[in-house]
Design an enzyme around this catalytic site. Structure first.
Site, PDB file in Angstrom:
ATOM      1  N   HIS A  63       0.840  -1.202   0.000  1.00  0.00           N
ATOM      2  CA  HIS A  63       0.000   0.000   0.000  1.00  0.00           C
ATOM      3  C   HIS A  63       0.873   1.249   0.000  1.00  0.00           C
ATOM      4  O   HIS A  63       1.917   1.295   0.645  1.00  0.00           O
ATOM      5  CB  HIS A  63      -1.002  -0.015   1.154  1.00  0.00           C
ATOM      6  CG  HIS A  63      -0.435   0.208   2.527  1.00  0.00           C
ATOM      7  ND1 HIS A  63      -0.288   1.467   3.064  1.00  0.00           N
ATOM      8  CD2 HIS A  63      -0.011  -0.645   3.479  1.00  0.00           C
ATOM      9  CE1 HIS A  63       0.192   1.359   4.295  1.00  0.00           C
ATOM     10  NE2 HIS A  63       0.380   0.082   4.578  1.00  0.00           N
ATOM     11  N   ASP A 165       5.813   2.791   7.112  1.00  0.00           N
ATOM     12  CA  ASP A 165       4.523   2.131   6.840  1.00  0.00           C
ATOM     13  C   ASP A 165       3.773   2.976   5.811  1.00  0.00           C
ATOM     14  O   ASP A 165       3.154   3.964   6.186  1.00  0.00           O
ATOM     15  CB  ASP A 165       3.728   1.995   8.135  1.00  0.00           C
ATOM     16  CG  ASP A 165       2.368   1.361   7.928  1.00  0.00           C
ATOM     17  OD1 ASP A 165       2.114   0.818   6.850  1.00  0.00           O
ATOM     18  OD2 ASP A 165       1.545   1.421   8.863  1.00  0.00           O
ATOM     19  N   GLU A 195      -5.290   1.547   2.053  1.00  0.00           N
ATOM     20  CA  GLU A 195      -5.117   0.396   2.959  1.00  0.00           C
ATOM     21  C   GLU A 195      -5.415   0.792   4.391  1.00  0.00           C
ATOM     22  O   GLU A 195      -6.038   0.045   5.149  1.00  0.00           O
ATOM     23  CB  GLU A 195      -3.685  -0.152   2.859  1.00  0.00           C
ATOM     24  CG  GLU A 195      -3.467  -1.466   3.610  1.00  0.00           C
ATOM     25  CD  GLU A 195      -2.967  -1.307   5.046  1.00  0.00           C
ATOM     26  OE1 GLU A 195      -2.859  -2.317   5.734  1.00  0.00           O
ATOM     27  OE2 GLU A 195      -2.703  -0.158   5.489  1.00  0.00           O
ATOM     28  N   GLU A 196      -4.941   1.980   4.764  1.00  0.00           N
ATOM     29  CA  GLU A 196      -5.014   2.393   6.177  1.00  0.00           C
ATOM     30  C   GLU A 196      -6.449   2.642   6.648  1.00  0.00           C
ATOM     31  O   GLU A 196      -6.698   2.794   7.839  1.00  0.00           O
ATOM     32  CB  GLU A 196      -4.160   3.653   6.401  1.00  0.00           C
ATOM     33  CG  GLU A 196      -2.659   3.450   6.178  1.00  0.00           C
ATOM     34  CD  GLU A 196      -1.989   2.638   7.269  1.00  0.00           C
ATOM     35  OE1 GLU A 196      -2.677   2.166   8.184  1.00  0.00           O
ATOM     36  OE2 GLU A 196      -0.756   2.465   7.189  1.00  0.00           O
ATOM     37  N   ASP A 218       4.474  -5.357   3.580  1.00  0.00           N
ATOM     38  CA  ASP A 218       4.135  -4.266   4.492  1.00  0.00           C
ATOM     39  C   ASP A 218       5.087  -4.327   5.687  1.00  0.00           C
ATOM     40  O   ASP A 218       5.903  -5.238   5.784  1.00  0.00           O
ATOM     41  CB  ASP A 218       2.669  -4.436   4.957  1.00  0.00           C
ATOM     42  CG  ASP A 218       2.020  -3.123   5.382  1.00  0.00           C
ATOM     43  OD1 ASP A 218       2.744  -2.204   5.818  1.00  0.00           O
ATOM     44  OD2 ASP A 218       0.786  -3.027   5.304  1.00  0.00           O
ATOM     45  N   HIS A 305       3.116   3.832  12.970  1.00  0.00           N
ATOM     46  CA  HIS A 305       2.088   4.879  13.049  1.00  0.00           C
ATOM     47  C   HIS A 305       2.485   6.038  13.960  1.00  0.00           C
ATOM     48  O   HIS A 305       1.633   6.740  14.498  1.00  0.00           O
ATOM     49  CB  HIS A 305       0.719   4.308  13.463  1.00  0.00           C
ATOM     50  CG  HIS A 305       0.051   3.563  12.348  1.00  0.00           C
ATOM     51  ND1 HIS A 305      -1.295   3.264  12.332  1.00  0.00           N
ATOM     52  CD2 HIS A 305       0.545   3.076  11.190  1.00  0.00           C
ATOM     53  CE1 HIS A 305      -1.587   2.616  11.213  1.00  0.00           C
ATOM     54  NE2 HIS A 305      -0.477   2.476  10.509  1.00  0.00           N
TER      55      HIS A 305
HETATM   56 CO    CO Z   1      -0.277   1.277   8.717  1.00  0.00          CO
HETATM   57 ZN    ZN Z   2       0.931  -0.713   6.466  1.00  0.00          ZN
END
Ligand code: CO
Ligand code: ZN
Length: 329
Positions: A63, A165, A195-196, A218, A305
Site C-alpha cells: 500500500h 509504513d 489500505e489504512e 508491508d 504509526h
Molecule cells: Co499502517
Molecule cells: Zn501498512
C-alpha cells in the site's frame, strides 16, 4: 539494483494520505516504469505495474497510502480541528509537525486540561500559526488533508522516518522489480490505495487481477522493546518476516513454506511473523473471488504509526531479494 535508501527518500517525501494518492502514485510510476512492461491506474487510485510472463498470475501488493489528518473545523482562534485518516496513535501525536498538500505546515497539540486517558482526538488541534479563522482559511480549507512532516535518516543499518509504513514496502517492491530481468510468471505489482482505512484498494485490485497467488508487502511490529503490551518474537535486523497471520489473514501455509525454502536457498535469514495488532492487504486479497493463495513478506518496524518509525535497511534489501527470486520462478 538501485539504492533502496535513495528510493525510500523519494517516496517518504511524497504526499499521499488514504484517498489522496496522486503525488505518491506519480513518484512510484516514475521510479518503476523503466523496469516494467506497462503501468496503469484504476478508479480507486491503485497503481499497477506489469512485468509480463507466460506462467501463473502473481499479484504483489504494497500500500502506498499513509495515515494522516482531515480538517473538520476551524476555530475562531485559527486553530484547526481534524479527524483521523487511518489509525492515529493519540499518545504519539503531540508535538509532531504536519504538512498540508499545498506545503503549509503546522504543529499538533492538545487541550492540556484533559486527562491523558480521556483525551480523544476531539481534544487535539493543528496550529499553523494563524491568528484568526479568516487567516487560517487563507491557507487551509475544510476537507484538506495533512500528513506527518519530517526527514528520513540512515543510522548505520537503521532507517528512521515517518511513513516507513508503507513507503518502505513500496521501495522494497520497486527494488525487487528492478532485479527481475525475466520472469516465468505474469507479475502485477500493485501499489494499493486506501489500505489504512480498511484495505480498500487491494480489494478491487485483487478482483480485477484474479491472481493465482499473491504476496502482500508491508511493515510488521516487533517485540524487541521493553514493556510492550503484546509479546512478539520478531526483532529489528534479524531478517525479513514471513507472515503466518495477522488480524486480517491466516496465510496459505504453502506460500509461507515456499518463502522459507527460497530464503534458505538464498541464505537469507527470515523470521516467522504473527502480528496480533493490525491487518494488511493480504486479508483483502485472500478473500477475493474464489479465494487466492496468499502470503506476506514483512519488514520488522518499531514505532509504527508514529512520526518516527524505525526499520533495518538490510532486512529491507533481503526482503527485495527474496521477493524477486520467489515470484520470477
Ligand atoms: Co499502517
Ligand atoms: Zn501498512
Amino acid at each position: 539494483m538501485p539504492d533502496l535508501f535513495e528510493i525510500l527518500s523519494k517516496l517518504t517525501g511524497a504526499f499521499g494520505p488514504s484517498g489522496r494518492e496522486d503525488e505518491i502514485s506519480r513518484a512510484i510510476c516514475e521510479l518503476s516504469k523503466p523496469y516494467s512492461d506497462g503501468v496503469y491506474t484504476d478508479a480507486l487510485g491503485n497503481l499497477i505495474v506489469r512485468k509480463k510472463g507466460n506462467g501463473k498470475k502473481i499479484m504483489l501488493s504494497a500500500h502506498m497510502d499513509t495515515i494522516g489528518f482531515a480538517v473538520t473545523y476551524i476555530e475562531e482562534s485559527g486553530l484547526i480541528r481534524f479527524g483521523a485518516v487511518g489509525g492515529l496513535d493519540r499518545e504519539q501525536l503531540a508535538g509532531a509537525r504536519v504538512r498540508f498538500s499545498n506545503g503549509v505546515k503546522g504543529v499538533l497539540s492538545f487541550e492540556e486540561k484533559m486527562d491523558a486517558k480521556d483525551r480523544t482526538l476531539n481534544h487535539f488541534f493543528i496550529d499553523i500559526g494563524a491568528r484568526s479563522k479568516t487567516e487560517a482559511e487563507k491557507a487551509v480549507k475544510i476537507g484538506d488533508f495533512a500528513v506527518f512532516d519530517g526527514t528520513e535518516v540512515l543510522n548505520g543499518d537503521s532507517l528512521i522516518s515517518r511513513y516507513l509504513d508503507n513507503r518502505l514496502g513500496c521501495a522494497v517492491l520497486i527494488t525487487a522489480l528492478s532485479g527481475i530481468k525475466s520472469t516465468k510468471n505474469d507479475l502485477y505489482f500493485v501499489f494499493s490505495s486506501q489500505e489504512e482505512v480498511g484495505l480498500r484498494g487491494a480489494q478491487t485490485a485483487a478482483f480485477q487481477i484474479n491472481a493465482d497467488m499473491a504476496l502482500a508487502v508491508d511493515v510488521t511490529s516487533t517485540g524487541d522493546l521493553p514493556g510492550l503490551k503484546d509479546k512478539m518474537a520478531v526483532k529489528l535486523g534479524e531478517g525479513p518476516a514471513v507472515k503466518i497471520a495477522d488480524r486480517s489473514v491466516i496465510c496459505s501455509p504453502d506460500v509461507s513454506e515456499l518463502l522459507r525454502r527460497n530464503a534458505e536457498s538464498l541464505k537469507i535469514k527470515v523470521q516467522n511473523e504473527i502480528m496480533m495488532a493490525g491487518g494488511t492487504d493480504a486479508g483483502a486479497i485472500q478473500r477475493s473471488r474464489n479465494g487466492v493463495l496468499t502470503g506476506g513478506v514483512s519488514i520488522p518496524t518499531r514505532y509504527i504509526h508514529t512520526p518516527n518509525e524505525m526499520a533495518s535497511l538490510s532486512d529491507s534489501v533481503d526482503a527485495a531479494r527474496l521477493i524477486a527470486y520467489t515470484v520470477s520462478r
